[in-house]
Design a protein around this motif. Structure first.
Motif, PDB file in Angstrom:
ATOM      1  N   GLY A 201       6.498  49.698  23.340  1.00 35.28           N
ATOM      2  CA  GLY A 201       7.684  49.415  22.545  1.00 35.28           C
ATOM      3  C   GLY A 201       7.822  47.976  22.113  1.00 35.28           C
ATOM      4  N   ASP A 202       7.152  47.069  22.822  1.00 33.93           N
ATOM      5  CA  ASP A 202       7.249  45.656  22.473  1.00 33.93           C
ATOM      6  C   ASP A 202       6.097  45.197  21.573  1.00 33.93           C
ATOM      7  OD1 ASP A 202       5.235  45.843  24.335  1.00 33.93           O
ATOM      8  OD2 ASP A 202       5.919  44.168  25.581  1.00 33.93           O
ATOM      9  N   TRP A 203       5.374  46.132  20.985  1.00 34.40           N
ATOM     10  CA  TRP A 203       4.276  45.782  20.079  1.00 34.40           C
ATOM     11  C   TRP A 203       4.737  45.639  18.632  1.00 34.40           C
ATOM     12  CZ3 TRP A 203      -0.148  49.730  21.688  1.00 34.40           C
ATOM     13  CH2 TRP A 203      -0.447  49.545  23.053  1.00 34.40           C
ATOM     14  N   GLU A 204       6.015  45.777  18.374  1.00 31.48           N
ATOM     15  CA  GLU A 204       6.531  45.848  17.007  1.00 31.48           C
ATOM     16  C   GLU A 204       6.056  44.701  16.129  1.00 31.48           C
ATOM     17  OE1 GLU A 204      10.819  46.117  14.622  1.00 31.48           O
ATOM     18  OE2 GLU A 204      10.755  46.152  16.818  1.00 31.48           O
ATOM     19  N   ASP A 205       6.073  43.484  16.654  1.00 30.65           N
ATOM     20  CA  ASP A 205       5.702  42.325  15.843  1.00 30.65           C
ATOM     21  C   ASP A 205       4.226  42.295  15.480  1.00 30.65           C
ATOM     22  OD1 ASP A 205       8.299  41.495  15.937  1.00 30.65           O
ATOM     23  OD2 ASP A 205       7.993  40.027  17.545  1.00 30.65           O
ATOM     24  N   ARG A 206       3.456  43.172  16.077  1.00 34.65           N
ATOM     25  CA  ARG A 206       2.020  43.201  15.778  1.00 34.65           C
ATOM     26  C   ARG A 206       1.714  43.983  14.495  1.00 34.65           C
ATOM     27  NH1 ARG A 206      -1.099  44.362  21.506  1.00 34.65           N
ATOM     28  NH2 ARG A 206       0.356  43.291  22.916  1.00 34.65           N
TER      29      ARG A 206
ATOM     30  N   ALA B 138      -2.376  41.117  12.373  1.00 34.78           N
ATOM     31  CA  ALA B 138      -3.591  40.340  12.612  1.00 34.78           C
ATOM     32  C   ALA B 138      -4.724  40.787  11.704  1.00 34.78           C
ATOM     33  CB  ALA B 138      -4.013  40.448  14.076  1.00 34.78           C
ATOM     34  N   GLY B 139      -4.720  42.058  11.371  1.00 38.16           N
ATOM     35  CA  GLY B 139      -5.770  42.571  10.500  1.00 38.16           C
ATOM     36  C   GLY B 139      -5.673  42.066   9.076  1.00 38.16           C
ATOM     37  N   LEU B 140      -4.458  41.680   8.657  1.00 40.39           N
ATOM     38  CA  LEU B 140      -4.265  41.233   7.284  1.00 40.39           C
ATOM     39  C   LEU B 140      -4.934  39.890   7.011  1.00 40.39           C
ATOM     40  CD1 LEU B 140      -0.501  42.155   6.750  1.00 40.39           C
ATOM     41  CD2 LEU B 140      -2.536  43.543   6.336  1.00 40.39           C
ATOM     42  N   GLU B 141      -5.265  39.156   8.076  1.00 47.00           N
ATOM     43  CA  GLU B 141      -5.944  37.877   7.907  1.00 47.00           C
ATOM     44  C   GLU B 141      -7.346  37.894   8.501  1.00 47.00           C
ATOM     45  OE1 GLU B 141      -3.382  35.044   9.745  1.00 47.00           O
ATOM     46  OE2 GLU B 141      -1.843  35.165   8.184  1.00 47.00           O
ATOM     47  N   HIS B 142      -7.803  39.076   8.875  1.00 47.31           N
ATOM     48  CA  HIS B 142      -9.105  39.182   9.533  1.00 47.31           C
ATOM     49  C   HIS B 142     -10.226  38.815   8.566  1.00 47.31           C
ATOM     50  CE1 HIS B 142     -12.336  40.775  12.009  1.00 47.31           C
ATOM     51  NE2 HIS B 142     -11.468  40.994  12.978  1.00 47.31           N
TER      52      HIS B 142
ATOM     53  N   TRP C 104      -6.374  48.252  22.067  1.00 50.72           N
ATOM     54  CA  TRP C 104      -7.588  47.501  21.748  1.00 50.72           C
ATOM     55  C   TRP C 104      -8.104  47.859  20.362  1.00 50.72           C
ATOM     56  CZ3 TRP C 104     -12.532  49.284  20.613  1.00 50.72           C
ATOM     57  CH2 TRP C 104     -13.530  48.308  20.548  1.00 50.72           C
ATOM     58  N   LEU C 105      -8.141  49.135  20.050  1.00 59.53           N
ATOM     59  CA  LEU C 105      -8.696  49.573  18.779  1.00 59.53           C
ATOM     60  C   LEU C 105      -7.899  49.051  17.588  1.00 59.53           C
ATOM     61  CD1 LEU C 105     -10.773  51.356  17.277  1.00 59.53           C
ATOM     62  CD2 LEU C 105      -9.161  53.264  17.512  1.00 59.53           C
ATOM     63  N   ASN C 106      -6.575  49.027  17.712  1.00 63.41           N
ATOM     64  CA  ASN C 106      -5.733  48.735  16.551  1.00 63.41           C
ATOM     65  C   ASN C 106      -5.192  47.315  16.473  1.00 63.41           C
ATOM     66  OD1 ASN C 106      -5.496  51.418  15.141  1.00 63.41           O
ATOM     67  ND2 ASN C 106      -4.896  52.012  17.199  1.00 63.41           N
ATOM     68  N   THR C 107      -5.347  46.527  17.542  1.00 65.72           N
ATOM     69  CA  THR C 107      -4.782  45.173  17.495  1.00 65.72           C
ATOM     70  C   THR C 107      -5.757  44.070  17.897  1.00 65.72           C
ATOM     71  OG1 THR C 107      -3.905  45.228  19.769  1.00 65.72           O
ATOM     72  CG2 THR C 107      -2.497  46.106  18.019  1.00 65.72           C
ATOM     73  N   SER C 108      -6.830  44.396  18.585  1.00 72.22           N
ATOM     74  CA  SER C 108      -7.764  43.344  19.000  1.00 72.22           C
ATOM     75  C   SER C 108      -8.653  42.936  17.839  1.00 72.22           C
ATOM     76  CB  SER C 108      -8.638  43.814  20.169  1.00 72.22           C
ATOM     77  OG  SER C 108      -9.623  44.739  19.724  1.00 72.22           O
ATOM     78  N   ASP C 109      -9.193  41.744  17.911  1.00 73.15           N
ATOM     79  CA  ASP C 109     -10.086  41.265  16.860  1.00 73.15           C
ATOM     80  C   ASP C 109     -11.302  42.168  16.724  1.00 73.15           C
ATOM     81  OD1 ASP C 109     -10.769  38.888  15.010  1.00 73.15           O
ATOM     82  OD2 ASP C 109     -12.578  39.086  16.229  1.00 73.15           O
TER      83      ASP C 109
ATOM     84  N   ILE D 183     -11.002  51.092   6.320  1.00 73.99           N
ATOM     85  CA  ILE D 183      -9.558  51.281   6.292  1.00 73.99           C
ATOM     86  C   ILE D 183      -8.855  49.945   6.083  1.00 73.99           C
ATOM     87  CG2 ILE D 183      -9.794  53.211   7.899  1.00 73.99           C
ATOM     88  CD1 ILE D 183      -8.132  51.377   9.869  1.00 73.99           C
ATOM     89  N   PHE D 184      -7.600  50.030   5.653  1.00 74.86           N
ATOM     90  CA  PHE D 184      -6.771  48.844   5.522  1.00 74.86           C
ATOM     91  C   PHE D 184      -5.820  48.841   6.715  1.00 74.86           C
ATOM     92  CE2 PHE D 184      -3.470  46.046   4.067  1.00 74.86           C
ATOM     93  CZ  PHE D 184      -4.171  45.088   3.340  1.00 74.86           C
ATOM     94  N   PRO D 185      -5.928  47.868   7.609  1.00 80.32           N
ATOM     95  CA  PRO D 185      -5.198  47.923   8.889  1.00 80.32           C
ATOM     96  C   PRO D 185      -3.695  47.733   8.733  1.00 80.32           C
ATOM     97  CG  PRO D 185      -6.259  45.792   8.622  1.00 80.32           C
ATOM     98  CD  PRO D 185      -6.739  46.653   7.485  1.00 80.32           C
TER      99      PRO D 185
END
Length: 433
Positions: A119-124, A348-352, A326-331, A342-344
């Protein structure tokens, strides 16, 4: 606003269908996953369809010997098997699915609530993607990818005829007129009754939604002012023959694209790779600009995307959630997803660096800079309803009649609204007038 609507959505579902069997952080703290982990490696099963997921799973397994993932690649109708598998207790631990299907699964108690774990992953994640997975303040899925929009346009055609790339929908109509005046064979875009994503993204960009909640009842918004404003633009384009009518994905469509008679495609971030695959001979003649806006407002559309869910009954919820995180938020995970095409949804993915690459087909432009900006400008207004698929199919039927000249867009939307109301009431759900 999105969360408030989601909250009311869940309330209306409960009142309309009786006690809704929502899970209260199912498996989040009462399962025996910790004990199982102490006894030996835990194995979880993951079903998905993104290209290259095998490599992602292999890296995870190498780095996480205590939590091993078995991957199954979904094809064809594999997604249709999931509801029955969850009901039978034989579903995988993690499943990739369309975000539009979530409400139906929640109503049927098929998804594990993830609020306590994630629930606290919202900002990601982008606001619009996160708003699509939270219901009544509870989290039921993790966003994976989305479809923010951009205007793909033929640079050579616009330059040849001295037409400026439009920044608003008013300018888009004017540009269509200018191109047609310069060459009667040219159209600025196409109208494809069989591809509902074009319509969804425009209504979404305009701050609209197909559904909402009013107190204890559903609202049906397919013919509200947001949709009618979109309809007015497209009715003008159609009446003045500034667009060509052709079914998307057909040989006829790709022939028109290759022939250069369609000057723009305003569509999602996942479309450029398909454009390159099917119109390779036009390489170097395309660029991407921000989608035209309504009244110049800073907003973009979205077609929706996919999410990862943990089905109800999964024994190893925490381990499954760790893999999904890990799959959706890690580098590393994001790199696998991006390389898979895919377009994440993750910020963090928007600047990967894997996303921000020059595209030779688009003249060396880093086109995802446009799509990344768009992803942060999508209004958090869209609410999926329990009849999404029915409404989508009905939209195709109605727009086919628009294409044949039997109805206007406004008439088609009015009839679509009636059909959607009938579908909801036919399910025993209350609908607000």
């Amino acid at each position: 606003m999105a969360r408030k609507l989601k909250s009311r959505l869940t309330t209306a579902l409960a009142l309309a269908t009786g006690p809704v069997l929502f899970l209260a952080a199912c498996g989040g703290g009462d399962d025996d996953s910790g004990a199982a982990a102490n006894e030996g490696p835990v194995t979880i099963e993951f079903w998905g369809w993104v290209p290259g997921l095998e490599e992602a799973v292999a890296q995870w397994n190498e780095e996480n010997p205590d939590v091993q993932v078995e991957f199954f690649r979904m094809t064809g109708d594999d997604g249709d098997k999931i509801p029955a598998a969850i009901d039978a207790g034989t579903a995988p631990d993690v499943v990739q699915m369309s975000v539009h299907s979530i409400p139906g699964h929640i109503v049927n108690n098929r998804l594990t609530e993830l609020t306590d774990i994630a629930g606290d992953w919202e900002d990601r994640f982008t606001p619009s993607s996160w708003g699509s997975v939270v219901f009544d303040g509870a989290l039921y899925a993790i966003p994976q990818d989305s479809g923010p929009t951009g205007l793909m346009y033929r640079t050579d055609i616009f330059a040849q005829h001295g037409v400026e790339v439009p920044t608003t929908w008013t300018e888009f109509v004017e540009a269509g007129r200018a191109l047609k005046a310069a060459d009667p064979a040219l159209t600025i875009a196409q109208f494809s009754p069989n591809e509902t994503g074009f319509w969804i993204q425009s209504v979404w960009q305009n701050g609209g939604s197909w559904n909402g909640i009013d107190g204890d009842a559903w609202t049906v918004n397919v013919a509200d002012e947001h949709s009618l404003e979109v309809a007015e633009v497209w009715q003008t384009l159609l009446d003045e023959e500034l667009v060509t009518t052709v079914e998307m994905w057909t040989p006829e469509y790709w022939a028109a694209i290759n022939a250069g008679t369609i000057a723009t495609v305003n569509y999602a971030a996942w479309f450029p790779v398909l454009l390159e695959e099917s119109a390779g001979a036009t390489a170097g003649n395309w660029a991407v600009a921000p989608s035209p806006t309504f009244d110049g407002e800073e907003s973009a559309g979205d077609t929706g995307g996919s999410v990862n869910v943990i089905p109800a009954g999964t024994e190893h919820v925490e381990q499954a959630a760790a893999f999904v995180e890990w799959l959706n938020t890690s580098d590393e995970g994001l790199e696998h997803l991006i390389n898979g095409g895919i377009f994440p949804s993750a910020v963090a993915g928007l600047e990967h660096e894997a996303l921000m690459v020059e595209e030779p087909f688009f003249g060396g432009q880093v086109i995802n800079e446009v799509f990344a900006d768009a992803a942060l400008q999508v209004p958090a207004t869209w609410v999926d309803g329990p009849t999404f698929e029915l409404t989508q199919n009905a939209l195709k039927d109605e727009f086919a009649q628009v294409a044949n000249g039997r109805k206007t867009f406004a008439q088609a939307l009015a009839d679509l609204e009636s059909r959607t109301v009938a579908d909801l009431t036919g399910m025993g759900l209350s609908v607000s007038e």
